[in-house]
Design an enzyme around this catalytic site. Structure first.
Site, PDB file in Angstrom:
ATOM      1  N   LYS A  79      45.876  54.788  41.307  1.00 23.85           N
ATOM      2  CA  LYS A  79      46.578  54.030  40.247  1.00 23.85           C
ATOM      3  C   LYS A  79      47.809  53.338  40.804  1.00 23.85           C
ATOM      4  O   LYS A  79      48.538  52.684  40.082  1.00 23.85           O
ATOM      5  CB  LYS A  79      47.014  54.981  39.131  1.00 23.85           C
ATOM      6  CG  LYS A  79      45.886  55.709  38.444  1.00 23.85           C
ATOM      7  CD  LYS A  79      46.467  56.659  37.392  1.00 23.85           C
ATOM      8  CE  LYS A  79      45.529  57.802  37.096  1.00 23.85           C
ATOM      9  NZ  LYS A  79      46.228  58.938  36.485  1.00 23.85           N
ATOM     10  N   ARG A  90      37.251  69.654  60.997  1.00 28.00           N
ATOM     11  CA  ARG A  90      37.857  70.851  61.585  1.00 28.00           C
ATOM     12  C   ARG A  90      39.231  71.192  61.015  1.00 28.00           C
ATOM     13  O   ARG A  90      39.485  72.338  60.634  1.00 28.00           O
ATOM     14  CB  ARG A  90      38.032  70.685  63.119  1.00 28.00           C
ATOM     15  CG  ARG A  90      36.818  70.987  63.909  1.00 28.00           C
ATOM     16  CD  ARG A  90      36.754  70.056  65.090  1.00 28.00           C
ATOM     17  NE  ARG A  90      36.562  68.718  64.590  1.00 28.00           N
ATOM     18  CZ  ARG A  90      35.359  68.205  64.309  1.00 28.00           C
ATOM     19  NH1 ARG A  90      34.294  68.900  64.567  1.00 28.00           N
ATOM     20  NH2 ARG A  90      35.226  66.994  63.809  1.00 28.00           N
ATOM     21  N   THR A  91      40.122  70.213  60.986  1.00 26.49           N
ATOM     22  CA  THR A  91      41.506  70.531  60.630  1.00 26.49           C
ATOM     23  C   THR A  91      41.567  71.028  59.184  1.00 26.49           C
ATOM     24  O   THR A  91      42.159  72.076  58.903  1.00 26.49           O
ATOM     25  CB  THR A  91      42.397  69.284  60.826  1.00 26.49           C
ATOM     26  OG1 THR A  91      42.128  68.751  62.122  1.00 26.49           O
ATOM     27  CG2 THR A  91      43.869  69.629  60.729  1.00 26.49           C
ATOM     28  N   HIS A 144      49.409  65.191  66.754  1.00 27.00           N
ATOM     29  CA  HIS A 144      48.523  66.173  66.115  1.00 27.00           C
ATOM     30  C   HIS A 144      48.915  67.539  66.684  1.00 27.00           C
ATOM     31  O   HIS A 144      48.183  68.141  67.467  1.00 27.00           O
ATOM     32  CB  HIS A 144      47.060  65.818  66.430  1.00 27.00           C
ATOM     33  CG  HIS A 144      46.040  66.485  65.560  1.00 27.00           C
ATOM     34  ND1 HIS A 144      46.339  67.519  64.696  1.00 27.00           N
ATOM     35  CD2 HIS A 144      44.697  66.264  65.434  1.00 27.00           C
ATOM     36  CE1 HIS A 144      45.226  67.893  64.071  1.00 27.00           C
ATOM     37  NE2 HIS A 144      44.223  67.152  64.502  1.00 27.00           N
ATOM     38  N   ARG A 158      47.589  64.827  56.445  1.00 25.89           N
ATOM     39  CA  ARG A 158      47.035  63.862  57.419  1.00 25.89           C
ATOM     40  C   ARG A 158      47.068  62.501  56.751  1.00 25.89           C
ATOM     41  O   ARG A 158      46.617  62.344  55.608  1.00 25.89           O
ATOM     42  CB  ARG A 158      45.602  64.215  57.799  1.00 25.89           C
ATOM     43  CG  ARG A 158      44.952  63.105  58.632  1.00 25.89           C
ATOM     44  CD  ARG A 158      43.596  63.469  59.167  1.00 25.89           C
ATOM     45  NE  ARG A 158      43.692  64.477  60.206  1.00 25.89           N
ATOM     46  CZ  ARG A 158      42.657  64.882  60.937  1.00 25.89           C
ATOM     47  NH1 ARG A 158      41.461  64.361  60.721  1.00 25.89           N
ATOM     48  NH2 ARG A 158      42.804  65.793  61.870  1.00 25.89           N
TER      49      ARG A 158
HETATM   50  N1   CP Z   1      40.145  67.713  65.942  1.00 23.83           N
HETATM   51  C1   CP Z   1      40.277  67.202  64.702  1.00 23.83           C
HETATM   52  O1   CP Z   1      41.380  66.822  64.248  1.00 23.83           O
HETATM   53  O2   CP Z   1      39.103  67.130  64.005  1.00 23.83           O
HETATM   54  P1   CP Z   1      38.954  66.600  62.510  1.00 23.83           P
HETATM   55  O3   CP Z   1      39.304  65.119  62.529  1.00 23.83           O
HETATM   56  O4   CP Z   1      37.538  66.867  62.111  1.00 23.83           O
HETATM   57  O5   CP Z   1      39.948  67.342  61.665  1.00 23.83           O
END
Ligand code: CP
Length: 297
Positions: A78, A49-50, A127, A99
């Site tokens: 590397k 999603r993100t 998040h 992330r």
């Molecule tokens: N909600 C969320 O962060 O989903 P993903 O881990 O798929 O990005």
């Protein structure tokens, strides 16, 4: 706002302006003021999603993408450090979405980069863009957040979505109940923080009783953060949402989830009209378009 690293960086007024902009961007063609800008998405942990909603948001705004398809395709294999990687990408892109499994990694990136950095999840910490989507969804579906009774159910110890959301809900004046196994309770420091900052009294429960609840927000047990995966499975079985556990709930209860979901919601619950998590995931696009418009604009 330059960076969006933690929900603590966010003021209520700014969040409200993002919701308003997201409404506009969801209802008419997006302006192309950011055409020619470049967004880099650096994902050192898996995501559906993100990552994809940031890509869609960028495409709709005319922003070009600079994406490392997988960490294995980058010079990190590397031995290049995160610090050097950020400095290099900062020279190519106008904004970085990151992330990373390490808590504090997004803050480090923001300190290093000249361009804005958006945290797409740093370990079990924060998040913030997910929280803005969660709050936007509640506001859009319930027409308010203040005074809503929201139950957060599941892994409150390791889930970064829950840590960010508790703060966001407290900032908007929601009534909050936390439901989890004893082993997965929210850290006391976070509860003290929202009490001190917003005067929020949070109810703690280990009962699956949602009679007074307006919003049920569920997350999966974060198995990848457990030393013993069998323990994760055992705890999941105890805190599973089924049609039986929803008996007695309000007719207009809505069920949200940041997704992915695994086994914490029984498949038959997906057919309930209370379920709004797929719609919530779709709102990721207008909300992230609004965030990109603000930080890159
Ligand atoms: N909600 C969320 O962060 O989903 P993903 O881990 O798929 O990005």
């Amino acid at each position: 706002m330059k960076d969006l690293v933690s929900i603590r960086d966010v003021e209520k007024r700014w969040a409200t302006s993002i919701f308003k902009l997201a409404d506009e961007l969801d209802s008419k063609p997006a302006p192309r003021k950011l055409a020619g800008k470049v967004l880099s998405t650096l994902f050192f942990e898996p995501s559906t999603r993100t990552r994809l909603s940031f890509h869609t948001a960028a495409a709709r705004l005319g922003i070009s993408l600079l994406d490392i398809e997988s960490v294995g395709d980058s010079s990190i294999v590397k031995g290049e450090s995160l610090v050097d990687t950020i400095k290099i990408v900062d020279g190519y892109a106008d904004c970085i979405v990151i992330r990373h499994p390490l808590e504090g990694s997004a803050r480090l990136a923001a300190d290093l980069a000249q361009h804005p950095v958006i945290n797409a999840g740093d370990g079990g910490n924060q998040h913030p863009t997910q929280t803005l989507i969660d709050l936007y969804t509640m506001n859009r579906l319930k027409k308010k957040i203040s005074g809503l009774h929201v139950s957060l159910v599941g892994d409150l110890k390791y889930a970064r979505t829950m840590h960010s959301l508790l703060y966001g809900l407290a900032m908007f004046g929601a009534e909050i109940t936390l439901v989890s196994p004893k082993e997965l309770q929210m850290e006391k420091a976070i509860l003290e923080e929202v009490k001190e900052k917003f005067g929020t009294k949070v109810r703690i429960s280990n009962e699956m009783n949602f009679r007074d609840c307006d919003v049920l927000y569920v997350c999966r047990i974060q198995k990848e953060r457990f030393a013993d995966p069998y323990e994760a499975v055992r705890l999941q079985q105890e805190f599973r949402i089924t049609l039986e556990s929803l008996k007695g709930a309000k007719d207009d209860l809505i069920i949200l989830h940041p997704l992915p979901k695994v086994d914490e919601i029984a498949p038959e619950v997906d057919r309930s009209e209370k379920v709004r998590y797929f719609e919530q995931a779709r709102y990721g696009v207008p909300v992230r378009m609004a965030i990109l418009s603000d930080v890159m604009g």
